[in-house]
Design a protein around this motif. Structure first.
Motif, PDB file in Angstrom:
ATOM      1  N   ARG A 114      -5.961  44.839   7.090  1.00 16.27           N
ATOM      2  CA  ARG A 114      -6.942  45.751   7.673  1.00 16.27           C
ATOM      3  C   ARG A 114      -7.730  46.388   6.536  1.00 16.27           C
ATOM      4  O   ARG A 114      -7.154  46.957   5.615  1.00 16.27           O
ATOM      5  CB  ARG A 114      -6.250  46.823   8.508  1.00 16.27           C
ATOM      6  N   ASP A 116     -10.418  49.211   6.114  1.00 15.25           N
ATOM      7  CA  ASP A 116     -11.082  50.293   6.839  1.00 15.25           C
ATOM      8  C   ASP A 116     -10.917  50.075   8.347  1.00 15.25           C
ATOM      9  O   ASP A 116      -9.816  50.193   8.859  1.00 15.25           O
ATOM     10  CB  ASP A 116     -12.549  50.399   6.427  1.00 15.25           C
ATOM     11  N   ASP A 117     -11.999  49.691   9.035  1.00 15.96           N
ATOM     12  CA  ASP A 117     -11.926  49.575  10.491  1.00 15.96           C
ATOM     13  C   ASP A 117     -12.023  48.135  10.993  1.00 15.96           C
ATOM     14  O   ASP A 117     -12.320  47.901  12.157  1.00 15.96           O
ATOM     15  CB  ASP A 117     -13.025  50.430  11.138  1.00 15.96           C
ATOM     16  N   PHE A 118     -11.767  47.153  10.136  1.00 14.83           N
ATOM     17  CA  PHE A 118     -11.822  45.756  10.588  1.00 14.83           C
ATOM     18  C   PHE A 118     -10.737  44.944   9.896  1.00 14.83           C
ATOM     19  O   PHE A 118     -10.102  45.399   8.924  1.00 14.83           O
ATOM     20  CB  PHE A 118     -13.210  45.152  10.341  1.00 14.83           C
ATOM     21  N   ASP A 193     -15.427  46.038  14.271  1.00 19.17           N
ATOM     22  CA  ASP A 193     -14.782  47.342  14.369  1.00 19.17           C
ATOM     23  C   ASP A 193     -13.624  47.311  15.373  1.00 19.17           C
ATOM     24  O   ASP A 193     -13.826  47.050  16.561  1.00 19.17           O
ATOM     25  CB  ASP A 193     -15.823  48.382  14.794  1.00 19.17           C
ATOM     26  N   LEU A 194     -12.420  47.578  14.885  1.00 22.16           N
ATOM     27  CA  LEU A 194     -11.237  47.559  15.750  1.00 22.16           C
ATOM     28  C   LEU A 194     -11.230  48.684  16.765  1.00 22.16           C
ATOM     29  O   LEU A 194     -10.481  48.640  17.748  1.00 22.16           O
ATOM     30  CB  LEU A 194      -9.967  47.633  14.892  1.00 22.16           C
ATOM     31  N   ARG A 195     -12.062  49.688  16.550  1.00 22.05           N
ATOM     32  CA  ARG A 195     -12.111  50.807  17.493  1.00 22.05           C
ATOM     33  C   ARG A 195     -12.766  50.422  18.821  1.00 22.05           C
ATOM     34  O   ARG A 195     -12.810  51.232  19.749  1.00 22.05           O
ATOM     35  CB  ARG A 195     -12.841  51.985  16.850  1.00 22.05           C
ATOM     36  N   GLN A 196     -13.241  49.189  18.918  1.00 20.09           N
ATOM     37  CA  GLN A 196     -13.790  48.708  20.184  1.00 20.09           C
ATOM     38  C   GLN A 196     -12.693  48.477  21.227  1.00 20.09           C
ATOM     39  O   GLN A 196     -12.999  48.330  22.418  1.00 20.09           O
ATOM     40  CB  GLN A 196     -14.546  47.395  19.971  1.00 20.09           C
ATOM     41  N   THR A 199      -5.385  50.655  20.663  1.00 18.84           N
ATOM     42  CA  THR A 199      -4.495  50.401  19.522  1.00 18.84           C
ATOM     43  C   THR A 199      -3.562  49.224  19.774  1.00 18.84           C
ATOM     44  O   THR A 199      -3.325  48.401  18.874  1.00 18.84           O
ATOM     45  CB  THR A 199      -3.671  51.662  19.214  1.00 18.84           C
ATOM     46  N   ALA A 202      -5.475  46.000  19.307  1.00 18.04           N
ATOM     47  CA  ALA A 202      -5.756  45.788  17.881  1.00 18.04           C
ATOM     48  C   ALA A 202      -4.508  45.297  17.154  1.00 18.04           C
ATOM     49  O   ALA A 202      -4.582  44.401  16.301  1.00 18.04           O
ATOM     50  CB  ALA A 202      -6.269  47.073  17.253  1.00 18.04           C
TER      51      ALA A 202
END
Length: 246
Positions: A114, A116-118, A193-196, A199, A202
């Motif tokens: 991982r 950051d966010d990806f 972006d994993l925030r899509q 949790t 992801a």
């Protein structure tokens, strides 16, 4: 394509070009990454994605949308428009000349992490070949910059809005991208972006990616790949590989 030859076809002028590391089409390294993303940037066709237990296909498709547009690659020279008066042939010849002066090598073992966010496939740290990766990327950034158009004010503002350090801002001004030279970290993106997603989803995608790429054979860094974005927002297309030295 051999570095002594010319491209078989002269493509129409593109909105932007990029110089990437990309495995040769048809190799397991290319097919694995392209299938994970769901698109082959060489054949310009959609590919079936992995069926991950507990992850809706629509979620995986959404998570991989951003890297899918760019194709399976590791960035060396980030996308740029050609400077006025510079043609595709000028770029192609410059990349060929640059590639012929670089020695091919085997990438360090790659692992999913991982960032950051990806999620991305990254080389094992503290491996001797990482220095060669850094050197190849630095050569692409510095030697090809004269062919690139200066960034417009809108693009500069967009980059700066993300929050850059003073050094990153300096690199952006000099080289058209903030994450180059000492700020560069080689990676091959496998999600956006994993925030899509939630949790749990992801985490399932991370586990599946680690398993999927664990059997990937050693990747040879033996060419520089030229990609093009035909029109603003269009999917990137693999145009050519310029072979490096033995």
């Amino acid at each position: 394509m051999n570095a002594e030859t010319s491209p078989p076809n002269t493509p129409a002028p593109a909105h932007r070009y990029a110089v990437y590391y990309a495995p040769s089409p048809g190799t397991l390294g290319w097919l694995a990454g392209s299938h994970w993303l769901g698109r082959c940037a060489a054949q310009l066709q959609a590919l079936p994605q992995l069926d991950i237990h507990g992850v809706a296909p629509a979620d995986l498709k959404r998570l991989t949308a951003a890297p899918r547009r760019y194709g399976w690659h590791g960035t060396l020279k980030a996308p740029f428009a050609l400077a006025p008066g510079v043609s595709w042939m000028d770029l192609h010849q410059a990349v060929q000349a640059l590639a012929s002066g670089l020695q091919s090598f085997t990438l360090p073992p790659m692992q999913v992490e991982r960032m950051d966010d990806f999620l991305a496939l990254v080389p094992m740290p503290s491996h001797a070949a990482n220095a060669q990766v850094q050197a190849a990327a630095a050569a692409c950034v510095t030697q090809l910059q004269p062919l690139a158009a200066p960034l417009g004010s809108a693009e500069l503002a967009r980059r700066r809005a993300a929050g850059l350090t003073p050094r990153q801002d300096e690199l952006l001004t000099l080289w058209g991208y903030p994450f180059v030279l000492e700020e560069f970290r080689f990676h091959m993106s496998i999600t956006g972006d994993l925030r899509q997603v939630d949790t749990r989803t992801a985490d399932l995608v991370l586990d599946a990616a680690q398993q999927f790429f664990s059997d990937l054979p050693a990747l040879r860094f033996n060419s520089l790949a030229i990609f093009a974005e035909p029109a603003p927002g269009a999917d990137f297309v693999l145009l050519d590989h310029a072979e490096m030295g033995p």
